[in-house]
Design a protein around this motif. Structure first.
Motif, short mmCIF file in Angstrom:
data_model
loop_
_atom_site.label_atom_id
_atom_site.label_comp_id
_atom_site.label_asym_id
_atom_site.label_seq_id
_atom_site.Cartn_x
_atom_site.Cartn_y
_atom_site.Cartn_z
N ALA A 11 0.77 -1.25 0.06
CA ALA A 11 -0.06 -0.04 0.11
C ALA A 11 0.81 1.19 0.02
O ALA A 11 0.66 2.17 -0.97
N LEU A 12 1.92 1.23 0.92
CA LEU A 12 2.76 2.51 0.75
C LEU A 12 3.65 2.68 -0.40
O LEU A 12 4.11 3.62 -0.56
N ARG A 13 4.49 1.40 -0.25
CA ARG A 13 5.71 1.63 -1.43
C ARG A 13 5.14 1.51 -2.90
O ARG A 13 5.44 2.53 -3.35
N VAL A 46 0.15 10.70 3.68
CA VAL A 46 -0.90 11.20 4.51
C VAL A 46 -1.13 9.71 5.49
O VAL A 46 -1.13 9.84 6.76
N TYR A 47 -1.52 8.83 4.84
CA TYR A 47 -1.98 7.40 5.57
C TYR A 47 -0.55 7.19 6.45
O TYR A 47 -0.74 6.84 7.73
N ALA A 48 0.67 7.21 5.91
CA ALA A 48 1.71 6.75 6.71
C ALA A 48 2.08 7.72 7.89
O ALA A 48 2.35 7.20 8.97
N GLN A 49 1.87 9.01 7.60
CA GLN A 49 2.06 9.59 8.70
C GLN A 49 1.02 9.77 9.90
O GLN A 49 1.44 9.78 11.02
N VAL A 58 -2.18 16.14 10.82
CA VAL A 58 -2.03 15.64 9.50
C VAL A 58 -3.61 15.39 9.14
O VAL A 58 -3.89 15.73 8.04
N HIS A 59 -4.62 15.21 9.97
CA HIS A 59 -5.96 15.27 9.38
C HIS A 59 -6.60 16.39 9.09
O HIS A 59 -7.21 16.42 8.16
N PHE A 60 -6.06 17.62 9.89
CA PHE A 60 -6.60 18.86 9.42
C PHE A 60 -5.92 19.14 8.19
O PHE A 60 -6.68 19.89 7.20
N GLU A 61 -4.57 18.96 8.18
CA GLU A 61 -3.97 19.56 6.80
C GLU A 61 -4.43 18.76 5.45
O GLU A 61 -4.45 19.39 4.67
N ALA A 62 -4.65 17.59 5.67
CA ALA A 62 -5.35 16.78 4.72
C ALA A 62 -6.62 17.10 4.41
O ALA A 62 -7.31 16.72 3.29
N GLY A 63 -7.39 17.67 5.20
CA GLY A 63 -8.76 18.17 5.08
C GLY A 63 -9.83 17.07 5.45
O GLY A 63 -11.07 17.02 4.97
N VAL A 86 7.80 -1.14 8.77
CA VAL A 86 7.61 -0.83 7.27
C VAL A 86 7.02 0.72 7.46
O VAL A 86 7.35 1.45 6.45
N VAL A 87 6.32 0.98 8.31
CA VAL A 87 5.90 2.48 8.41
C VAL A 87 7.03 3.52 8.61
O VAL A 87 7.17 4.68 7.92
#
Length: 510
Positions: free
Chosen positions: A281-283, A322-325, A341-346, A430-431
């Motif tokens: 998912a991340l890579r 975003v998900y990784a952070q 991060v939630h607020f910055e991503a909207g 992984v993260v």
């Protein structure tokens, strides 16, 4: 059609659960309060006679779901991995939905193969077995290619599955609209978008050419992943309703006792399942989005084998970061970072209190750390997370539905073979590696390189764009009314700077 006639379908759903005895089992599994039990009985009992009878040889819940159709079966497959949510007994009943549904006759499967591949089955395969697995969309036969002698799995789509699925989806659409009408507060969950997303996903799953393409791409992405195998498709023996791939020999991931008896390290397997999913998912941003027990095997050498690539998930670079952070913030127990991060991503409306949101996240995360899976009630955790999203007005992110759903399924698979698994400890390496690679000087240089490459692709057009903008500015009376408003000076400066940057980039490259 998505009209009021779908009320009939929804009524029959409740009636089927009542008639098959599944209603009581569901209410007991979720430990429903007395008020809900009374309401379910009052609404379900009068219509009991309208419900489907189903197969009386099956357990009540499986009997009801299989009688209702493929969309319900898909939902049951997800729940089958969450023994911690629905209870071990119900999870055991639902697990047969993964690959042990009633098959359709082999003669019909052969007829479909001959129609799709335009050749008799006996000319294509020297051996062709009865169904070895049957799920909601298709069933699988074991065969041997006559020309090469290679052992393969031949997947054939169920006859009439398209119309049957569409009937379920139409009822879901109607139900989503009904929910939004009765409960305006539920609109933030975007139920109609969720159903639409589900419809697109499962419609694509019925075209096995797309599955073959997904398997091929997934195999290329994961070629370097130790302890992981992807059976390769055979393009010459695949079509819209038929897909042929290498045969995968191994023990079912869901059979913990068999894995232990064969000498496999179930703790290591559980960690690897979590880590492989996060890596993909991340890579790669491209991951298997249907990783339940029925789609995973363990090879004799301990490798995890994945198959059935009808549902794949894809997320862009920004969403991955975003998900990784967010995951990394939870792992580090830095709830202010997660909230920011939630607020910055909207993901959370700007008018909400960031500090209060961070404290709500702390209440979600803190009980998890230091506790093994046996001491964590995922049902309570999911319930509280729902309360948090409701309190802060967080809308459903349809682009994350598959990612979130798959994370829940994968965790359920991992915990079924290692009940003491701590998902955060398994995810941390992984993260952390992804965060190091995606945030920092190297990532900034990579981002800048991509910007230059993007601008360079439009290089031949930039002089024309600048020239046209300058001409429109000098001759405003000759520009048709349909054109956009006159560009402000900053846009002209930006285009000029972009052209200059492109020139410099090319010069440095030379």
């Amino acid at each position: 059609m998505r009209g009021p006639h779908n009320i009939w379908r929804l009524i029959r759903t409740g009636a089927t659960f009542e008639r098959t005895g599944a209603m009581e089992a569901v209410l007991n599994a979720v430990d429903a309060p007395m008020r809900l039990r009374v309401a379910a009985r009052v609404m379900g009992w009068p219509f009991r006679w309208l419900g489907y009878k189903g197969d009386p040889t099956l357990p009540p819940i499986t009997r009801a779901i299989t009688a209702l159709g493929p969309a319900y079966i898909k939902f049951g497959q997800i729940l089958s991995t969450r023994a911690d949510v629905v209870g071990p007994e119900m999870a055991g009943q639902l697990r047969m939905l993964q690959d042990r549904l009633p098959p359709f006759p082999t003669d019909i499967a052969k007829a479909a193969i001959e129609a799709e591949l335009r050749a008799p089955v006996d000319e294509l395969f020297s051996e062709f077995s009865e169904p070895v697995a049957a799920a909601s969309i298709a069933q699988v036969h074991r065969a041997r290619v006559r020309e090469t002698g290679r052992e393969v799995a031949v997947k054939v789509v169920r006859p009439g599955i398209g119309p049957a699925f569409q009937r379920d989806i139409d009822a879901f659409h109607f139900g989503a609209r009904f929910i939004e009408l009765l409960s305006p507060g539920a609109r933030r969950l975007r139920p109609r978008d969720v159903v639409r997303h589900f419809e697109q996903t499962v419609t694509g799953e019925q075209d096995l050419r797309l599955e073959a393409a997904a398997a091929s791409e997934f195999a290329e992405n994961t070629a370097g992943d130790a302890g992981f195998q992807v059976p390769m498709p055979h393009w010459g023996l695949s079509a819209r309703r038929v897909m042929t791939a290498d045969w995968a020999e191994g023990l079912p991931m869901g059979d913990r006792d068999a894995l232990i008896a064969a000498g496999h390290d179930t703790q290591a397997l559980a960690r690897r399942v979590i880590q492989l999913f996060l890596s993909h998912a991340l890579r790669d941003g491209f991951f298997h989005a249907d990783m339940h027990h029925g789609n995973l095997k363990v090879a004799p050498n301990g490798d995890i084998i994945a198959y059935d690539f009808g549902i794949m998930g894809e997320i862009d670079d920004y969403t991955r970061r975003v998900y990784a952070q967010i995951l990394y913030g939870f792992i580090q127990r830095d709830y202010r970072m997660v909230a920011r991060v939630h607020f910055e991503a909207g993901y959370v409306p700007r008018d909400r209190d960031e500090a209060a949101f961070a404290r709500a996240l702390r209440a979600v995360g803190e009980p998890i750390f230091g506790a093994d899976a046996t001491r964590i009630s995922m049902g309570n955790l999911l319930s509280y997370l729902f309360e948090v999203t409701e309190r802060f007005g967080m809308p459903t992110r349809t682009e994350l539905i598959l990612l979130q759903r798959t994370m829940v399924v994968v965790e359920g698979v991992a915990r079924s073979i290692d009940p003491n698994l701590n998902i955060w400890n398994a995810a941390k390496p992984v993260v952390s590696d992804y965060i190091k690679a995606s945030v920092g000087p190297k990532a900034a240089v990579s981002d800048l390189t991509q910007v230059v490459q993007t601008v360079s692709r439009y290089g031949p057009l930039l002089p024309r764009i600048v020239e046209r903008a300058l001409w429109e500015r000098a001759h405003p009376d000759e520009v048709p009314d349909r054109r956009p408003a006159k560009r402000p000076d900053w846009q002209l400066w930006l285009m000029g700077a972009s052209t200059l940057a492109l020139g410099l980039g090319i010069g440095l490259a030379i």
